[in-house]
Design an enzyme around this catalytic site. Sequence first.
Site, PDB file in Angstrom:
ATOM      1  N   SER A 135       0.975  -1.210   0.150  1.00  0.00           N
ATOM      2  CA  SER A 135       0.045  -0.026   0.064  1.00  0.00           C
ATOM      3  C   SER A 135       0.769   1.180  -0.029  1.00  0.00           C
ATOM      4  O   SER A 135       1.788   1.529   0.749  1.00  0.00           O
ATOM      5  CB  SER A 135      -0.847  -0.204   1.233  1.00  0.00           C
ATOM      6  OG  SER A 135      -1.331   1.106   1.304  1.00  0.00           O
ATOM      7  N   HIS A 190      -8.387   1.099  -3.816  1.00  0.00           N
ATOM      8  CA  HIS A 190      -9.338   0.946  -2.944  1.00  0.00           C
ATOM      9  C   HIS A 190     -10.007   2.231  -2.524  1.00  0.00           C
ATOM     10  O   HIS A 190      -9.458   3.093  -1.783  1.00  0.00           O
ATOM     11  CB  HIS A 190      -8.469   0.324  -1.653  1.00  0.00           C
ATOM     12  CG  HIS A 190      -9.164   0.033  -0.127  1.00  0.00           C
ATOM     13  ND1 HIS A 190      -8.570   0.038   0.914  1.00  0.00           N
ATOM     14  CD2 HIS A 190     -10.588   0.225  -0.036  1.00  0.00           C
ATOM     15  CE1 HIS A 190      -9.773  -0.151   1.931  1.00  0.00           C
ATOM     16  NE2 HIS A 190     -11.020  -0.066   1.108  1.00  0.00           N
ATOM     17  N   MET A 240     -12.230   4.373  -0.495  1.00  0.00           N
ATOM     18  CA  MET A 240     -12.633   4.776   0.974  1.00  0.00           C
ATOM     19  C   MET A 240     -13.335   5.993   0.710  1.00  0.00           C
ATOM     20  O   MET A 240     -13.003   7.090   1.220  1.00  0.00           O
ATOM     21  CB  MET A 240     -11.709   4.762   1.997  1.00  0.00           C
ATOM     22  CG  MET A 240     -11.413   3.309   2.238  1.00  0.00           C
ATOM     23  SD  MET A 240      -9.789   2.972   3.093  1.00  0.00           S
ATOM     24  CE  MET A 240      -8.621   3.197   1.698  1.00  0.00           C
ATOM     25  N   ASP A 246      -4.640   3.641  -1.753  1.00  0.00           N
ATOM     26  CA  ASP A 246      -5.803   3.953  -0.931  1.00  0.00           C
ATOM     27  C   ASP A 246      -6.446   5.340  -1.434  1.00  0.00           C
ATOM     28  O   ASP A 246      -5.746   6.522  -1.051  1.00  0.00           O
ATOM     29  CB  ASP A 246      -5.490   3.880   0.520  1.00  0.00           C
ATOM     30  CG  ASP A 246      -5.359   2.466   1.036  1.00  0.00           C
ATOM     31  OD1 ASP A 246      -6.081   1.707   0.892  1.00  0.00           O
ATOM     32  OD2 ASP A 246      -4.003   2.166   1.353  1.00  0.00           O
ATOM     33  N   HIS A 256      -1.419  -1.125  -4.212  1.00  0.00           N
ATOM     34  CA  HIS A 256      -2.562  -0.845  -3.371  1.00  0.00           C
ATOM     35  C   HIS A 256      -2.579   0.775  -3.259  1.00  0.00           C
ATOM     36  O   HIS A 256      -1.631   1.365  -2.668  1.00  0.00           O
ATOM     37  CB  HIS A 256      -2.540  -1.608  -2.229  1.00  0.00           C
ATOM     38  CG  HIS A 256      -3.995  -1.373  -1.618  1.00  0.00           C
ATOM     39  ND1 HIS A 256      -5.079  -2.133  -1.739  1.00  0.00           N
ATOM     40  CD2 HIS A 256      -4.205  -0.725  -0.636  1.00  0.00           C
ATOM     41  CE1 HIS A 256      -6.060  -1.863  -0.957  1.00  0.00           C
ATOM     42  NE2 HIS A 256      -5.704  -0.794  -0.274  1.00  0.00           N
ATOM     43  N   MET A 290      -9.118   8.269  -0.301  1.00  0.00           N
ATOM     44  CA  MET A 290      -9.798   8.538   1.099  1.00  0.00           C
ATOM     45  C   MET A 290     -10.602   9.910   0.735  1.00  0.00           C
ATOM     46  O   MET A 290      -9.646  10.950   0.030  1.00  0.00           O
ATOM     47  CB  MET A 290      -9.180   8.713   2.175  1.00  0.00           C
ATOM     48  CG  MET A 290      -8.313   7.250   2.391  1.00  0.00           C
ATOM     49  SD  MET A 290      -7.581   7.128   3.930  1.00  0.00           S
ATOM     50  CE  MET A 290      -6.596   5.519   3.988  1.00  0.00           C
ATOM     51  N   ASP A 340      -6.770  -6.349   4.527  1.00  0.00           N
ATOM     52  CA  ASP A 340      -6.090  -5.154   4.263  1.00  0.00           C
ATOM     53  C   ASP A 340      -6.333  -4.507   5.779  1.00  0.00           C
ATOM     54  O   ASP A 340      -7.091  -4.472   6.312  1.00  0.00           O
ATOM     55  CB  ASP A 340      -6.714  -4.338   3.281  1.00  0.00           C
ATOM     56  CG  ASP A 340      -6.288  -2.835   3.316  1.00  0.00           C
ATOM     57  OD1 ASP A 340      -5.175  -2.452   3.770  1.00  0.00           O
ATOM     58  OD2 ASP A 340      -6.840  -1.953   2.649  1.00  0.00           O
ATOM     59  N   MET A 359     -11.910  -6.139   5.554  1.00  0.00           N
ATOM     60  CA  MET A 359     -10.821  -5.096   6.332  1.00  0.00           C
ATOM     61  C   MET A 359     -10.423  -5.789   7.650  1.00  0.00           C
ATOM     62  O   MET A 359     -11.180  -5.817   8.251  1.00  0.00           O
ATOM     63  CB  MET A 359     -11.535  -3.840   6.571  1.00  0.00           C
ATOM     64  CG  MET A 359     -11.937  -2.899   5.181  1.00  0.00           C
ATOM     65  SD  MET A 359     -10.422  -2.513   4.368  1.00  0.00           S
ATOM     66  CE  MET A 359      -9.499  -1.560   5.665  1.00  0.00           C
TER      67      MET A 359
END
Length: 230
Positions: free
Chosen positions: A7, A69, A71, A38, A36, A40, A178, A140
């Site tokens: 990540s 991913h 979020m 992330d 990965h 957000m 994750d 998660m």
Amino acid sequence: MAQINPSILSADFARLAEEARRVEGSDGVAGADWLHVDVMDNHFVPNLTLGPPVVESLRRATDIPLDCHLMIEEPDRWAPGYVEAGAGSVTFHAEAAAAPVRLAREIRAKGARASMALKPATPIEPYEDLLPELDMLLVMTVEPGFGGQAFLDIMLPKIRRTRQLIDKHGLEMWLQVDGGVSASTIERCAEAGADVFVAGSAVYGAEDPAAAVRALRRQAEEAAGPGREG
Ligand code: DX5
Ligand code: ZN
């Protein structure tokens, strides 16, 4: 085969291209399977990271496929844009999606793998019938939002139950974990049935991130044993 997805949340955001290269394979030695990423939005989680322009630049900077991913709130509206930006896999959260089946189909139609994530308090059972629409399910193992949190052992039964549902339906889909995945927790995840492992601090906090990727993969494969093909 166990897949290891470092990540970049734990990488240096001012040097993302270099950080991606630090986990690439070389001379026949396998590196990271996916990177990965992330995303957000400071609404779905109390943290803010990056959006499609950064994904687009990262896509050009590395040959490692991107595992985005999301979020974020309103993934129905935003997720397709991440496929267009170059993601090879797009994960939306079950808690945020208004129409997960329609969204998964749209992601696949645009050419990426479709994946759905569950926060720790979200059970897998209500989603059993949706599994054939997905290429991956993400369980998660921390509350999403930050890297470097402690692994939640209480998620192991959910990983096991998800693996049983995947096998019961004879699906090829992947099962990703994750959050807090490291040398001390990855074996438990692999034994429970996970086959794709996200690791942020365990990879980018290591002196040699590529070696950390190889060591994690070896541990996961040994723990899964010869019975599981992944
Ligand atoms: C957390 C993110 C994770 C995070 C994992 O909300 O979804 O991908 O980067 O970091 P570690 O491996 O340090 O827990
Ligand atoms: Zn993540």
